[in-house]
Design a protein around this motif. Structure first.
Motif, PDB file in Angstrom:
ATOM      1  N   ARG A  40       0.834  -1.210   0.000  1.00  0.00           N
ATOM      2  CA  ARG A  40       0.000   0.000   0.000  1.00  0.00           C
ATOM      3  C   ARG A  40       0.868   1.259   0.000  1.00  0.00           C
ATOM      4  NH1 ARG A  40      -3.227   0.880   4.964  1.00  0.00           N
ATOM      5  NH2 ARG A  40      -3.817   2.952   4.273  1.00  0.00           N
ATOM      6  N   VAL A  41       1.932   1.211   0.790  1.00  0.00           N
ATOM      7  CA  VAL A  41       2.849   2.356   0.870  1.00  0.00           C
ATOM      8  C   VAL A  41       3.479   2.615  -0.502  1.00  0.00           C
ATOM      9  CG1 VAL A  41       5.054   3.112   1.848  1.00  0.00           C
ATOM     10  CG2 VAL A  41       3.314   2.076   3.338  1.00  0.00           C
ATOM     11  N   VAL A  42       3.905   1.538  -1.156  1.00  0.00           N
ATOM     12  CA  VAL A  42       4.541   1.660  -2.468  1.00  0.00           C
ATOM     13  C   VAL A  42       3.559   2.232  -3.501  1.00  0.00           C
ATOM     14  CG1 VAL A  42       5.414   0.284  -4.407  1.00  0.00           C
ATOM     15  CG2 VAL A  42       6.339  -0.063  -2.095  1.00  0.00           C
ATOM     16  N   ALA A  43       2.334   1.713  -3.486  1.00  0.00           N
ATOM     17  CA  ALA A  43       1.337   2.195  -4.456  1.00  0.00           C
ATOM     18  C   ALA A  43       1.056   3.681  -4.254  1.00  0.00           C
ATOM     19  CB  ALA A  43       0.042   1.374  -4.324  1.00  0.00           C
ATOM     20  N   ARG A  44       1.018   4.112  -2.989  1.00  0.00           N
ATOM     21  CA  ARG A  44       0.815   5.532  -2.725  1.00  0.00           C
ATOM     22  C   ARG A  44       1.985   6.356  -3.270  1.00  0.00           C
ATOM     23  NH1 ARG A  44      -2.072   8.414   1.116  1.00  0.00           N
ATOM     24  NH2 ARG A  44      -3.649   6.869   0.599  1.00  0.00           N
ATOM     25  N   ALA A  45       3.196   5.847  -3.054  1.00  0.00           N
ATOM     26  CA  ALA A  45       4.391   6.574  -3.519  1.00  0.00           C
ATOM     27  C   ALA A  45       4.419   6.670  -5.046  1.00  0.00           C
ATOM     28  CB  ALA A  45       5.654   5.887  -3.007  1.00  0.00           C
ATOM     29  N   ASP A  76       3.551  12.074  -5.913  1.00  0.00           N
ATOM     30  CA  ASP A  76       4.963  12.469  -5.867  1.00  0.00           C
ATOM     31  C   ASP A  76       5.357  13.120  -4.540  1.00  0.00           C
ATOM     32  OD1 ASP A  76       5.609  11.446  -8.276  1.00  0.00           O
ATOM     33  OD2 ASP A  76       5.402  13.343  -9.390  1.00  0.00           O
ATOM     34  N   ALA A  77       4.440  13.899  -3.969  1.00  0.00           N
ATOM     35  CA  ALA A  77       4.755  14.555  -2.699  1.00  0.00           C
ATOM     36  C   ALA A  77       4.917  13.498  -1.605  1.00  0.00           C
ATOM     37  CB  ALA A  77       3.650  15.548  -2.327  1.00  0.00           C
ATOM     38  N   TYR A  78       4.051  12.474  -1.642  1.00  0.00           N
ATOM     39  CA  TYR A  78       4.167  11.393  -0.656  1.00  0.00           C
ATOM     40  C   TYR A  78       5.480  10.645  -0.849  1.00  0.00           C
ATOM     41  CZ  TYR A  78       3.344   7.389   2.279  1.00  0.00           C
ATOM     42  OH  TYR A  78       3.495   6.426   3.249  1.00  0.00           O
ATOM     43  N   ARG A  79       5.807  10.386  -2.107  1.00  0.00           N
ATOM     44  CA  ARG A  79       7.050   9.673  -2.415  1.00  0.00           C
ATOM     45  C   ARG A  79       8.263  10.423  -1.828  1.00  0.00           C
ATOM     46  NH1 ARG A  79       9.399  10.839  -6.815  1.00  0.00           N
ATOM     47  NH2 ARG A  79      11.409   9.858  -7.230  1.00  0.00           N
ATOM     48  N   ALA A  80       8.249  11.746  -1.988  1.00  0.00           N
ATOM     49  CA  ALA A  80       9.352  12.557  -1.460  1.00  0.00           C
ATOM     50  C   ALA A  80       9.414  12.453   0.061  1.00  0.00           C
ATOM     51  CB  ALA A  80       9.180  14.012  -1.902  1.00  0.00           C
ATOM     52  N   ARG A  81       8.245  12.493   0.711  1.00  0.00           N
ATOM     53  CA  ARG A  81       8.229  12.373   2.181  1.00  0.00           C
ATOM     54  C   ARG A  81       8.699  10.989   2.615  1.00  0.00           C
ATOM     55  NH1 ARG A  81       3.257  14.732   1.473  1.00  0.00           N
ATOM     56  NH2 ARG A  81       1.984  13.016   2.246  1.00  0.00           N
ATOM     57  N   LEU A  82       8.313   9.971   1.859  1.00  0.00           N
ATOM     58  CA  LEU A  82       8.676   8.590   2.190  1.00  0.00           C
ATOM     59  C   LEU A  82      10.187   8.389   2.128  1.00  0.00           C
ATOM     60  CD1 LEU A  82       7.496   5.696   2.728  1.00  0.00           C
ATOM     61  CD2 LEU A  82       7.620   5.337   0.249  1.00  0.00           C
ATOM     62  N   LEU A  83      10.806   8.984   1.120  1.00  0.00           N
ATOM     63  CA  LEU A  83      12.248   8.813   0.967  1.00  0.00           C
ATOM     64  C   LEU A  83      13.018   9.673   1.975  1.00  0.00           C
ATOM     65  CD1 LEU A  83      12.438   8.699  -2.931  1.00  0.00           C
ATOM     66  CD2 LEU A  83      12.598   6.769  -1.343  1.00  0.00           C
ATOM     67  N   ALA A  84      12.411  10.797   2.382  1.00  0.00           N
ATOM     68  CA  ALA A  84      13.089  11.691   3.325  1.00  0.00           C
ATOM     69  C   ALA A  84      12.972  11.171   4.763  1.00  0.00           C
ATOM     70  CB  ALA A  84      12.505  13.097   3.223  1.00  0.00           C
ATOM     71  N   ASP A  85      11.804  10.664   5.126  1.00  0.00           N
ATOM     72  CA  ASP A  85      11.576  10.163   6.488  1.00  0.00           C
ATOM     73  C   ASP A  85      10.558   9.030   6.412  1.00  0.00           C
ATOM     74  OD1 ASP A  85      10.901   9.630   9.106  1.00  0.00           O
ATOM     75  OD2 ASP A  85      10.764  11.736   9.709  1.00  0.00           O
ATOM     76  N   GLY A  86      11.071   7.822   6.214  1.00  0.00           N
ATOM     77  CA  GLY A  86      10.213   6.650   6.002  1.00  0.00           C
ATOM     78  C   GLY A  86       9.263   6.419   7.163  1.00  0.00           C
ATOM     79  N   ALA A 141       6.383   8.891   7.180  1.00  0.00           N
ATOM     80  CA  ALA A 141       5.510   8.718   6.017  1.00  0.00           C
ATOM     81  C   ALA A 141       4.633   7.471   6.149  1.00  0.00           C
ATOM     82  CB  ALA A 141       6.343   8.657   4.735  1.00  0.00           C
ATOM     83  N   VAL A 142       5.171   6.380   6.690  1.00  0.00           N
ATOM     84  CA  VAL A 142       4.302   5.189   6.824  1.00  0.00           C
ATOM     85  C   VAL A 142       3.347   5.357   8.004  1.00  0.00           C
ATOM     86  CG1 VAL A 142       5.958   3.646   5.690  1.00  0.00           C
ATOM     87  CG2 VAL A 142       5.895   3.735   8.202  1.00  0.00           C
ATOM     88  N   GLN A 143       3.747   6.163   8.977  1.00  0.00           N
ATOM     89  CA  GLN A 143       2.820   6.431  10.086  1.00  0.00           C
ATOM     90  C   GLN A 143       1.612   7.226   9.605  1.00  0.00           C
ATOM     91  OE1 GLN A 143       5.503   8.050  13.044  1.00  0.00           O
ATOM     92  NE2 GLN A 143       5.831   6.040  13.987  1.00  0.00           N
ATOM     93  N   GLU A 144       1.812   8.065   8.578  1.00  0.00           N
ATOM     94  CA  GLU A 144       0.669   8.779   7.971  1.00  0.00           C
ATOM     95  C   GLU A 144      -0.406   7.789   7.537  1.00  0.00           C
ATOM     96  OE1 GLU A 144       1.360  11.343   4.609  1.00  0.00           O
ATOM     97  OE2 GLU A 144       3.314  11.948   5.416  1.00  0.00           O
TER      98      GLU A 144
END
Lengths: 194, 93, 99
Positions: A51-56, A60-70, A73-76
């Protein structure tokens, strides 16, 4: 692996005896143990990582947050709440392929990937993937061109890693749920493409 | 010199069995061991690093001869003995 | 950790790992001892496992760094990279003028 039935029965008996002893000493109850096992399984599924990957892939904004602070981002999305661990997500690109291991034990992003496969915990995988990742990946059916830099992430208990695989081609028409269904556990570890 | 768990780069473990097993546990007792680990750790009987230390301190031949969750069980037992929660031999037949 | 001191090894710092072979739990694996690498990023502070594994309550909290090694430097061959989380006290700066 203990495929040995006798060993298995002996260990099962000793585990049961330890449980009884600890119950007698007032340290555990059968119910608490059941709850701990249920919680372990309920919080942990490879569907979470998918689910996290599909969102990323779709945001694009989520993807950037995921890579900056995983972790954040998954807690979101409601994962890894209350976890003492951190998560680092590493992104596969045309020129970089990431793969995850824990050479010293078996650290793994359990909450996002579910319980790990036996091979991940094996000495064969743990010993070899840091030394000869291309050969190991070929055993999984993944042959990478020499131009791709292979990066092996040797995990710690404190920081768990997850791979963000490349989005498969010709998936423009798919929605998030359909995309999540394409994501495999091995792709999130880095031992398979999508 | 290193402990037996420190296998990164060690040669001779052979091909990887890449079978994609999806069952979290192969026997009920494995689940009970995970439950015991989580419960005892949450109570502060031992911490994660003490638990890892107990696994790594196994004699190398025993480490290699036991399955993943057998190691967990043996480590829990050795920690409980060391901390005086159970007596040596208390689990024997 | 709001008043924590700045990190000793900012991203890009060339570091060298200690050769130490301690008689206790550690997170510096044998294959990465006495090796040269480059700091990718700090991972965040945590207790030094070497001490907390001994059941001691006085384990110092140290910054952990993701450190990137070239396969060539670890194994003498290979074209891949390995990234490993290492506690600050496993590392020293690898000064170019001392090489």
């Amino acid at each position: 692996m203990s495929g040995d039935h006798h060993t298995d029965a002996t260990t099962a008996r000793r585990v049961r005896r330890l449980e009884t002893l600890l119950e007698e000493k007032g340290l555990i109850t059968g119910e608490r143990l059941d709850e701990a096992i249920d919680a372990f399984l309920a919080e942990s599924s490879p569907a979470n990582g998918a689910r996290v990957v599909a969102r990323a892939w779709t945001d694009d904004a989520y993807r950037a947050r995921l890579l900056a602070d995983g972790t954040a981002a998954v807690q979101e999305l409601g994962h890894m709440e209350g976890s003492y661990q951190r998560l680092r997500v590493v992104e596969n690109t045309e020129s970089v392929h990431n793969v995850i291991v824990c050479t010293l034990c078996s650290c793994y992003p359990l909450r996002l990937l579910g319980p790990s496969p036996s091979w991940y915990k094996s000495e064969a995988y743990r010993s070899r993937v840091v030394r000869e990742p291309r050969a190991v990946l070929r055993e999984f059916g993944l042959t990478l061109p020499d131009s791709v830099d292979v990066v092996v992430w040797d995990s710690s208990a404190e920081t768990r890693y997850m791979v963000l695989p490349r989005r498969p081609q010709a998936t423009e028409g798919l929605d998030e749920e359909e995309l999540a269904a394409l994501v495999t556990r091995n792709a999130l570890i880095g031992t398979a493409p999508l | 010199m290193a402990r037996i768990n420190d296998v990164g780069g060690t040669q001779g473990f052979g091909a990887i069995d890449t079978t994609d097993d999806t069952e979290p546990f192969h026997a009920d007792w494995e689940a009970r061991v995970v439950g015991l680990y989580n419960t005892l750790r949450a109570q502060g009987i031992f911490n994660t690093n003490e638990f890892r230390d107990a696994i790594e301190s196994m004699p190398p031949a025993d480490y290699l001869a036991t399955s993943y969750y057998e190691r967990w069980f043996l480590a829990i037992c050795s920690l409980l003995e060391r901390k005086g929660v159970i007596e040596p031999g208390e689990l024997d037949d | 950790m709001t008043d924590a001191p700045p990190d000793r090894f900012p991203p890009g710092t060339r570091v060298r790992t200690f050769r130490h072979d301690p008689p206790h739990h550690t997170r510096l694996p044998r294959y990465a001892r006495g090796k040269r690498g480059v700091v990718v990023e700090p991972e965040g502070p945590d207790e030094l496992p070497d001490i907390s594994a001994q059941g001691r309550g006085d384990a110092p909290v140290e910054q952990i760094y993701a450190v990137r090694f070239a396969a060539r430097d670890l194994w003498g061959e290979g074209d891949h990279h390995v990234v490993l989380d290492l506690w600050e006290s496993y590392l020293e700066e690898d000064r170019q003028d001392e090489r």
